[in-house]
Design an enzyme around this catalytic site. Structure first.
Site, PDB file in Angstrom:
ATOM      1  N   TYR A   6     -55.342 128.600  34.483  1.00 16.40           N
ATOM      2  CA  TYR A   6     -54.216 128.284  33.600  1.00 16.40           C
ATOM      3  C   TYR A   6     -54.414 128.890  32.202  1.00 16.40           C
ATOM      4  O   TYR A   6     -53.508 129.581  31.703  1.00 16.40           O
ATOM      5  CB  TYR A   6     -53.998 126.775  33.536  1.00 16.40           C
ATOM      6  CG  TYR A   6     -52.646 126.392  33.002  1.00 16.40           C
ATOM      7  CD1 TYR A   6     -51.514 126.449  33.798  1.00 16.40           C
ATOM      8  CD2 TYR A   6     -52.484 125.983  31.687  1.00 16.40           C
ATOM      9  CE1 TYR A   6     -50.264 126.111  33.311  1.00 16.40           C
ATOM     10  CE2 TYR A   6     -51.248 125.644  31.187  1.00 16.40           C
ATOM     11  CZ  TYR A   6     -50.143 125.708  32.005  1.00 16.40           C
ATOM     12  OH  TYR A   6     -48.917 125.376  31.513  1.00 16.40           O
ATOM     13  N   GLU A  13     -50.170 136.164  29.250  1.00 17.76           N
ATOM     14  CA  GLU A  13     -48.783 136.223  28.797  1.00 17.76           C
ATOM     15  C   GLU A  13     -48.704 136.554  27.312  1.00 17.76           C
ATOM     16  O   GLU A  13     -47.910 137.405  26.902  1.00 17.76           O
ATOM     17  CB  GLU A  13     -48.087 134.901  29.077  1.00 17.76           C
ATOM     18  CG  GLU A  13     -47.849 134.636  30.542  1.00 17.76           C
ATOM     19  CD  GLU A  13     -47.307 133.250  30.815  1.00 17.76           C
ATOM     20  OE1 GLU A  13     -47.013 132.501  29.851  1.00 17.76           O
ATOM     21  OE2 GLU A  13     -47.162 132.912  31.994  1.00 17.76           O
TER      22      GLU A  13
END
Length: 80
Positions: A6, A13
């Site tokens: 995660y 991103e």
């Protein structure tokens, strides 16, 4: 794997947006300038910067929220 993947996804991103900023600024494809029939202006470059300004400080909150959701989901599966 969640505990590692995660944060890696969040960093990927953010890194992708950061690297793309120079191309977004040079390309200017998604820029709407005034005057137009709606008297509305939009610049994708500044929208991307705004996303980064929200995403980076908000990512610890998202991570802890997802940890809580994961804990709930795993607790329910043990009961059943």
């Amino acid at each position: 794997m969640f505990l590692v993947m995660y944060p890696v996804g969040i960093n990927s991103e953010v890194g992708s947006i950061y690297i793309a900023l120079q191309f977004i600024k040079a390309w200017e494809k998604y820029r709407i300038r005034m005057p137009n029939k709606w008297n509305y202006s939009f610049d994708y470059f500044y929208a991307s910067i705004l996303v980064l300004l929200v995403y980076v400080p908000g990512s610890p909150h998202m991570y802890t929220y997802m940890l809580g959701q994961r804990k709930k989901a795993l607790a329910k599966s043990k009961i059943a």
